[in-house]
Motif scaffolding. Structure first.
Motif, PDB file in Angstrom:
ATOM      1  N   GLN A  54      41.525  58.660  45.703  1.00 42.34           N
ATOM      2  CA  GLN A  54      42.464  58.536  44.586  1.00 42.34           C
ATOM      3  C   GLN A  54      42.396  57.126  44.027  1.00 42.34           C
ATOM      4  N   THR A  55      42.573  57.027  42.730  1.00 47.71           N
ATOM      5  CA  THR A  55      42.565  55.727  42.047  1.00 47.71           C
ATOM      6  C   THR A  55      43.924  55.476  41.428  1.00 47.71           C
ATOM      7  N   ASN A  56      44.430  54.266  41.665  1.00 42.92           N
ATOM      8  CA  ASN A  56      45.707  53.851  41.084  1.00 42.92           C
ATOM      9  C   ASN A  56      45.457  52.624  40.212  1.00 42.92           C
ATOM     10  N   ASN A  57      45.983  52.645  39.014  1.00 42.54           N
ATOM     11  CA  ASN A  57      45.720  51.540  38.073  1.00 42.54           C
ATOM     12  C   ASN A  57      46.254  50.209  38.581  1.00 42.54           C
ATOM     13  N   ASP A  58      47.322  50.239  39.367  1.00 46.81           N
ATOM     14  CA  ASP A  58      47.935  48.998  39.851  1.00 46.81           C
ATOM     15  C   ASP A  58      47.364  48.531  41.179  1.00 46.81           C
ATOM     16  N   GLY A  60      44.362  49.855  42.734  1.00 44.10           N
ATOM     17  CA  GLY A  60      42.954  50.125  42.979  1.00 44.10           C
ATOM     18  C   GLY A  60      42.732  51.558  43.459  1.00 44.10           C
ATOM     19  N   SER A  61      41.689  51.751  44.230  1.00 37.62           N
ATOM     20  CA  SER A  61      41.331  53.092  44.701  1.00 37.62           C
ATOM     21  C   SER A  61      41.279  53.120  46.222  1.00 37.62           C
ATOM     22  N   SER A 145      52.345  55.154  46.311  1.00 36.01           N
ATOM     23  CA  SER A 145      51.363  54.839  45.272  1.00 36.01           C
ATOM     24  C   SER A 145      50.163  55.783  45.293  1.00 36.01           C
TER      25      SER A 145
END
Length: 201
Positions: A54-58, A60-61, A145
């Protein structure tokens, strides 16, 4: 009359033999299916984990490959899937039961049970820390997150524990088959031993 009785007795023996053969065949089929079941579950567990990223904009991944426990879970499920298929094929082929074969199944069933149990245990700890965190080491909860990542990891770990239950059942079956081959000491030999002990000064 005697001839009829002999024929009747032969028919009874033949029917008993057919019933016993039918029971053995049914047991072999049931064990084969029980050995195939973990294979499907293992493939499902490792597939879910392999696709778990999964990738999170805040923040990272994150991927399963970033965590050693999850990589161990994937490898353990892959090994168990291969063993399940191989053991199911061997079980399905009608062969006379030998002591070496019984010992092999007993040892490998026990070994794979502990391997998959270890994979489930360490992965459960990582999932717990991802959900709850650990304030003592300032490890914050990550599932807020990376919710999708945690859900897939939980699903994979849950399937792995079902695999462990299947292997526990297989371990009981192989243990029973192995140790039921040993006959208990006969009453004649035990009474003989008691008599010899009584004669000693």
């Amino acid at each position: 009359m005697a001839e009829k009785m002999e024929k009747g007795g032969a028919m009874v023996v033949e029917n008993e033999h057919d019933d016993q053969s039918g029971k053995i065949s049914s047991m072999r089929t049931a064990e084969t299916l029980l050995r195939l079941l973990p294979m499907g579950l293992c493939v499902a567990a490792l597939t879910v984990m392999l696709k778990n990223s999964q990738t999170n904009n805040d923040f990272g991944s994150i991927s399963y490959s970033n965590l050693g426990a999850f990589k161990y879970l994937v490898h353990a499920n892959g090994i168990c899937a291969g063993y399940s298929l191989l053991s199911a094929v061997v079980t399905a082929v009608p062969r006379p039961s030998t002591m070496s074969r019984a010992w092999t199944f007993f040892f490998l069933d026990q070994l794979l049970t502990y391997v998959i149990l270890g994979a489930g245990a360490v992965s459960t700890e990582v999932v717990y820390l991802a959900y709850k965190g650990d304030e003592a080491i300032t490890w914050s909860a990550a599932c807020g997150s990376f919710g999708g990542f945690c859900h897939k990891a939980t699903a994979s770990v849950s399937i792995t524990f079902v695999v462990m239950l299947c292997y526990a059942a297989l371990s009981l079956i192989s243990s029973y088959r192995l140790f039921s081959r040993f006959d208990p000491p006969s009453s004649h030999s035990s009474s003989k031993g008691t008599e010899m002990t009584a004669r000693l000064p």
